[in-house]
Design a protein around this motif. Structure first.
Motif, PDB file in Angstrom:
ATOM      1  N   MET A   1       0.821  -1.207   0.000  1.00  0.00           N
ATOM      2  CA  MET A   1       0.000   0.000   0.000  1.00  0.00           C
ATOM      3  C   MET A   1       0.857   1.259   0.000  1.00  0.00           C
ATOM      4  O   MET A   1       0.379   2.343  -0.302  1.00  0.00           O
ATOM      5  N   HIS A   2       2.142   1.133   0.299  1.00  0.00           N
ATOM      6  CA  HIS A   2       3.047   2.281   0.324  1.00  0.00           C
ATOM      7  C   HIS A   2       4.072   2.221  -0.802  1.00  0.00           C
ATOM      8  O   HIS A   2       5.002   3.025  -0.832  1.00  0.00           O
TER       9      HIS A   2
ATOM     10  N   ALA B   1      -1.292   6.987 -10.596  1.00  0.00           N
ATOM     11  CA  ALA B   1      -0.730   7.213  -9.267  1.00  0.00           C
ATOM     12  C   ALA B   1       0.607   6.505  -9.155  1.00  0.00           C
ATOM     13  O   ALA B   1       0.900   5.549  -9.872  1.00  0.00           O
ATOM     14  N   LYS B   2       1.408   6.974  -8.210  1.00  0.00           N
ATOM     15  CA  LYS B   2       2.691   6.358  -7.915  1.00  0.00           C
ATOM     16  C   LYS B   2       3.064   6.684  -6.489  1.00  0.00           C
ATOM     17  O   LYS B   2       2.832   7.792  -6.005  1.00  0.00           O
ATOM     18  N   ARG B   3       3.643   5.693  -5.796  1.00  0.00           N
ATOM     19  CA  ARG B   3       4.096   5.920  -4.436  1.00  0.00           C
ATOM     20  C   ARG B   3       5.320   5.058  -4.169  1.00  0.00           C
ATOM     21  O   ARG B   3       5.371   3.908  -4.590  1.00  0.00           O
ATOM     22  N   ARG B   4       6.269   5.630  -3.465  1.00  0.00           N
ATOM     23  CA  ARG B   4       7.472   4.916  -3.091  1.00  0.00           C
ATOM     24  C   ARG B   4       7.704   5.094  -1.595  1.00  0.00           C
ATOM     25  O   ARG B   4       8.267   6.070  -1.146  1.00  0.00           O
ATOM     26  N   GLY B   5       7.210   4.129  -0.824  1.00  0.00           N
ATOM     27  CA  GLY B   5       7.346   4.179   0.623  1.00  0.00           C
ATOM     28  C   GLY B   5       6.645   5.383   1.202  1.00  0.00           C
ATOM     29  O   GLY B   5       5.640   5.867   0.687  1.00  0.00           O
ATOM     30  N   GLU B   6       7.206   5.892   2.297  1.00  0.00           N
ATOM     31  CA  GLU B   6       6.616   7.059   2.960  1.00  0.00           C
ATOM     32  C   GLU B   6       7.212   8.363   2.443  1.00  0.00           C
ATOM     33  O   GLU B   6       6.854   9.435   2.909  1.00  0.00           O
ATOM     34  N   LYS B   7       8.111   8.288   1.439  1.00  0.00           N
ATOM     35  CA  LYS B   7       8.849   9.480   1.030  1.00  0.00           C
ATOM     36  C   LYS B   7       8.038  10.378   0.116  1.00  0.00           C
ATOM     37  O   LYS B   7       7.846  11.559   0.380  1.00  0.00           O
ATOM     38  N   ASN B   8       7.601   9.857  -1.013  1.00  0.00           N
ATOM     39  CA  ASN B   8       6.899  10.729  -1.959  1.00  0.00           C
ATOM     40  C   ASN B   8       5.983   9.901  -2.829  1.00  0.00           C
ATOM     41  O   ASN B   8       6.046   8.672  -2.848  1.00  0.00           O
ATOM     42  N   GLY B   9       5.140  10.609  -3.556  1.00  0.00           N
ATOM     43  CA  GLY B   9       4.196   9.955  -4.445  1.00  0.00           C
ATOM     44  C   GLY B   9       3.236  10.972  -5.023  1.00  0.00           C
ATOM     45  O   GLY B   9       3.275  12.166  -4.696  1.00  0.00           O
ATOM     46  N   PHE B  10       2.358  10.515  -5.924  1.00  0.00           N
ATOM     47  CA  PHE B  10       1.384  11.408  -6.515  1.00  0.00           C
ATOM     48  C   PHE B  10       0.177  10.602  -6.975  1.00  0.00           C
ATOM     49  O   PHE B  10       0.250   9.383  -7.167  1.00  0.00           O
ATOM     50  N   VAL B  11      -0.950  11.315  -7.124  1.00  0.00           N
ATOM     51  CA  VAL B  11      -2.172  10.770  -7.701  1.00  0.00           C
ATOM     52  C   VAL B  11      -2.716  11.828  -8.661  1.00  0.00           C
ATOM     53  O   VAL B  11      -2.910  12.984  -8.263  1.00  0.00           O
ATOM     54  N   ASN B  12      -2.954  11.449  -9.926  1.00  0.00           N
ATOM     55  CA  ASN B  12      -3.497  12.359 -10.923  1.00  0.00           C
ATOM     56  C   ASN B  12      -4.869  11.869 -11.376  1.00  0.00           C
ATOM     57  O   ASN B  12      -5.038  10.685 -11.676  1.00  0.00           O
ATOM     58  N   VAL B  13      -5.829  12.788 -11.420  1.00  0.00           N
ATOM     59  CA  VAL B  13      -7.179  12.469 -11.881  1.00  0.00           C
ATOM     60  C   VAL B  13      -7.542  13.441 -12.995  1.00  0.00           C
ATOM     61  O   VAL B  13      -7.476  14.660 -12.807  1.00  0.00           O
TER      62      VAL B  13
END
Length: 875
Positions: free
Chosen positions: A369-370, A392-404
């Motif tokens: 999930m992270h 969407a993209k996520r890499r651990g607790e550091k950073n990520g994004f979701v585009n709609v």
């Protein structure tokens, strides 16, 4: 006889052999030697050393070796065992042949320490050595990596040589519950073997099984049953049932049943596997892991409860829907590749209904999930037009994004907009039809979260918070939202409505102070209304145009209007901008805590003012000049509230002041305003056909009126043009007046303290007619008062010196000229309106004196504050 002799001889030989065997065994039995022999056997079987306490022998039921405090292996080994007592039953025949055979081993209170869990494949590859017939473990403990795995373990393993089979039974306390099972392993040629077994688990606690892959933390207890077998070709078959429930009853029970076929955990297939959440949600699963290929898992469902599934995976939201569709997971070097095709029916988010949609999920990469990557997911309404794309993209607790991205939505954007408004804490409701496009981007990094948005509702008809926009009117919104626990902040890079726009804007909703800025803005309210835009009621009266660049503006409703501009920088251009009939025009500049307006025009109906001002908003001190204006003011109105804490000074010119139905024209002079006190200096102008001026006049605003004092001069002011004079003095007067004196008191009359002052008053070409017997003068000398009233009618001149005293009004140097008759005298009027005095008259050579007396009630309010009655008169 011979037969008996033979039988006796045979029995004797047997007895002799038994005695010999006993003596032979007894001579060879030695506990220490047996201990050493057992240690040698253990070393051959396990490769580990064995140690124990002092051994002992028992011959009561055959040969039995007792080993106390047994230990096999060391702490650094893959496994080691420690037991309180071990009983070893030794075969008599093995003693005769010199090769030990343990017919039974009984291990009491052992502790088995494993560095890792043994896989089923490795476990069932084990076999009891030929030297052991039976192994019995009683009340044992199993440890894995230093933690208790199982307690109260009872294991019985038997080797049945004639059947080439090893059977086993197990009972244990495991993960807070009970586990039991039985089965066998059958050995064939060339190391071929077959296995079969059954296991059952009752009331196991999931929290004590951290290695168990479970979707949610809600489930805490489960029961399970498992039947497994392995054929001669090393192929496994597992089938069973699993049931778990949430003791807090927040989510439905989870059940899992089905069959797994394969050789090991890296080579298997699923058959008829089904997971159930409650009574409605069913998920069919197929796939597996074939040797040399990536693992694949396919899941299909129909009419599943979306809320149950999201709850099961600890995803907190307010979405409910019926889910149909399939999803496919394919193993990668790290994580999974996911594809899917779904339909959501009867969709609802909290209290908002959403349209049915079709969802296509292309090749997502998922580790946890992270840690995941989601390419464009397509969401299309079943009815209507448009599409939503999510990545969407996520890499651990550091950073990520979701585009709609929303592309030409025509039915879904209204409910989605209401969901977004609710999530942001706004109480507005969105309604509309037509199409809408836009994007929403969410990006996060440690300690920071932001949302970017870009919306285009040009083709849609929209109603929001009392605003109503027709279809076809240009409507764009681009900006970012930075949430925090205090409300967050907005930054807009573009906001456009029709031909009006704001290129840069933002506001902060945290810290108690709400600052806003708006740069490169142009708002034309008149054009917006003409294009069909409707405003909410509280904005309905606003009109005009405004443009400019401003930041640091406070929108805190608790602040005074001007205080909201203290931190502002920039300038605004106003064109007939205002509310109702109130409008402003001109340029206003803000900076360094100051407001500057070199030429500001204000108008309200036929009232107007041209203002030049510079004001320090931090101290509320500054200068304001008024050039050309027409304003109305009444003492009852006081000063505007926003002037209350100001300290202003300046000049005024060409000012027309309407005051209690009187017009003071072309006023000039200077003023100082401070703490609600207004001081006029060298004021002059026109009034009632004449001129007025004052070297100094001060006004103190009070509730419902104003105190005043100063020096006033009037020159040739027409009495008949002074509105309200008849009401004040109780008579209709004509003529023109000259006045010079000190005057003070309270306006309106009768609502404050007595008037005071002294000076001269003179009236020329006048006329005095009593108004409804407002006062009555009694003449004591009939000769002086014969015929028509002496004072009534016209006269050429009336002059007096006045002085307000504590007891009333004193008129001295009283002069009256009419038709050649001259009268001189004096009079006093008490605060109760009583008149006392005399006049000396002369007409030609005729002289006379008369006393005057009577009442003048209409001027009582000049002397003291009265009490207003219900009919509006002062008594």
């Amino acid at each position: 006889m011979r037969l008996r002799l033979r039988r006796g001889a045979f029995v004797g030989l047997l007895l002799l052999f038994a005695v010999f065997l006993f003596l032979f065994l007894f001579s060879r039995l030695d506990a220490n030697q047996l201990q050493q022999a057992a240690a040698f056997q253990v070393a051959q079987i396990t490769g580990l050393t064995m140690h124990s306490g002092k051994p002992s022998l028992s011959l009561l039921h055959g040969v039995s070796l007792k080993l106390p405090q047994l230990r096999i292996g060391e702490d650094g080994d893959a496994w080691h065992l420690a037991a309180n007592v071990v009983h070893i039953d030794i075969s008599l025949w093995s003693l005769l042949t010199g090769k030990l055979h343990f017919s039974a081993i009984d291990v009491v209170h052992p502790s088995l320490y494993l560095s890792s869990v043994i896989s089923p494949q490795e476990l069932f590859a084990m076999d009891l050595p030929d030297q052991i017939g039976k192994l019995h473990i009683r009340n044992g403990q199993f440890f894995v990596d230093g933690k208790v795995l199982a307690e109260d373990v009872i294991v019985v393993v038997r080797r049945i040589a004639r059947e080439k089979q090893t059977s086993w039974e197990v009972q244990s306390r495991f993960a807070g519950g009970d586990i039991s099972g039985q089965g066998y392993v059958r050995f064939g040629k060339a190391s071929q073997r077959e296995a079969f077994g059954r296991l059952s688990a009752d009331q196991l606690f999931i929290k004590q099984l951290p290695t168990l892959p479970f979707p949610t933390s809600h489930y805490d207890i489960f029961d399970a049953s498992l039947t497994f077998s392995m054929n001669a070709h090393q192929q496994w078959q597992w089938s069973g049932n699993f049931h778990s429930h949430d003791s807090h009853k927040k989510i439905p029970d989870l059940s899992l049943r089905g069959k797994i076929l394969g050789r090991n955990w890296h080579d298997f297939q699923l058959q008829d596997v089904q997971a159930s959440f409650g009574k409605q949600t069913r998920i069919q699963m197929a796939g597996g892991c074939l040797a040399g290929q990536a693992c694949v898992l396919e899941m299909n469902t129909y009419d599943a409860d979306m809320q149950h599934l999201l709850d099961a995976f600890d995803v907190k939201n307010s979405l409910s829907a019926a889910l149909d569709g399939s999803i496919k997971l394919q193993e990668k070097k790290k994580g999974w590749k996911i594809t899917g095709d779904f339909a959501l029916r009867h969709v609802r988010w909290a209290d908002t209904d959403l349209p049915d949609v079709r969802i296509k999920l292309p090749k997502a990469s998922f580790i946890s999930m992270h840690d995941f990557r989601l390419p464009e997911v397509s969401i299309k309404p079943v009815e209507g037009k448009g599409e939503i794309l999510i990545s969407a993209k996520r890499r651990g607790e550091k950073n990520g994004f979701v585009n709609v991205s929303m592309i030409n939505l025509d039915t879904a954007w209204v409910p989605l907009g209401n969901i977004a408004l609710q999530a942001s804490g706004w109480e507005w409701h969105l309604a509309g039809k037509g199409s809408l496009s836009g994007t929403l981007e969410s990006a996060f990094e440690p300690g920071k979260l932001q949302f970017g948005f870009q919306l285009d509702a040009t083709d849609g008809k929209m109603t929001l918070g009392g605003f109503s926009k027709p279809a076809g009117m240009r409507a764009k919104l681009i900006g970012k939202y930075f949430p925090d626990d205090k409300g967050g902040s907005f930054q807009l890079s573009e906001m456009q409505l029709g031909d009006s726009y704001i290129k840069k804007a933002g506001w902060h909703m945290s810290g108690g102070r709400k600052l806003a800025f708006a740069g490169n803005s142009r708002i034309d309210l008149l054009a917006l209304r003409a294009a069909g835009l409707q405003f909410p009621e509280k904005f309905a009266a606003w009109h005009g145009r405004i443009k400019g660049d401003l930041d640091g503006f406070s929108i805190d409703r608790d602040e005074a209007v001007l205080h909201r501009f203290v931190a502002s920088n920039g300038s605004l251009y106003l064109n007939a901008f205002g509310s109702g009939e109130d409008e402003w025009g001109g340029k206003i500049t803000f900076g360094k805590g100051e407001i500057r307006a070199p030429s500001l025009h204000w108008q309200d109906g036929d009232k107007f003012a041209d203002i030049a001002t510079r004001l320090d908003l931090r101290t509320m001190r500054g200068k304001m000049d008024i050039r050309g204006s027409k304003i109305e003011w009444s003492p009852e109105d006081g000063l505007p509230a926003w002037l209350g804490d100001m300290h202003l000074q300046g000049e005024f010119a060409d000012v027309d002041l309407a005051w209690d139905d009187n017009l003071w024209k072309n006023m000039h002079g200077s003023y100082v305003l401070s703490g609600g006190k207004l001081e006029l200096k060298k004021a002059r102008g026109k009034f009632a056909g004449g001129r007025v001026q004052s070297r100094r006049m001060r006004l103190q605003m009070r509730d419902g009126g104003a105190d005043f004092d100063g020096r006033l001069r009037m020159s040739a002011v027409y009495l008949e043009k002074m509105n309200g004079l008849a009401h004040a003095v109780g008579a209709n007067m004509h003529g023109y007046i000259f006045f010079n004196g000190l005057i003070g008191g309270h306006l309106p009359l009768g609502s404050g303290p007595a008037w005071y002052g002294n000076g001269d008053i003179e009236i020329h070409n006048g006329r005095w007619n009593e108004a409804k017997a407002a006062h009555l003068v009694l003449w004591r000398n009939n000769e002086a008062g014969s015929g028509k009233p002496v004072v009534g009618g016209g006269f050429s001149r009336l002059a007096a010196r006045y002085r307000f005293t504590r007891s009333g009004l004193e008129l001295s140097h009283l002069e009256f000229n009419k038709n050649g008759m001259q009268m001189r005298g004096k009079a006093n009027i008490t605060s109760q309106g009583d008149i006392h005095g005399y006049l000396k008259a002369r007409a030609g050579k005729q002289k006379s004196v008369t006393d005057i007396s009577g009442r003048w009630p209409s001027i009582i309010p000049f002397f003291a504050g009265g009490n207003a009655t219900s009919d509006g008169f002062v008594r």
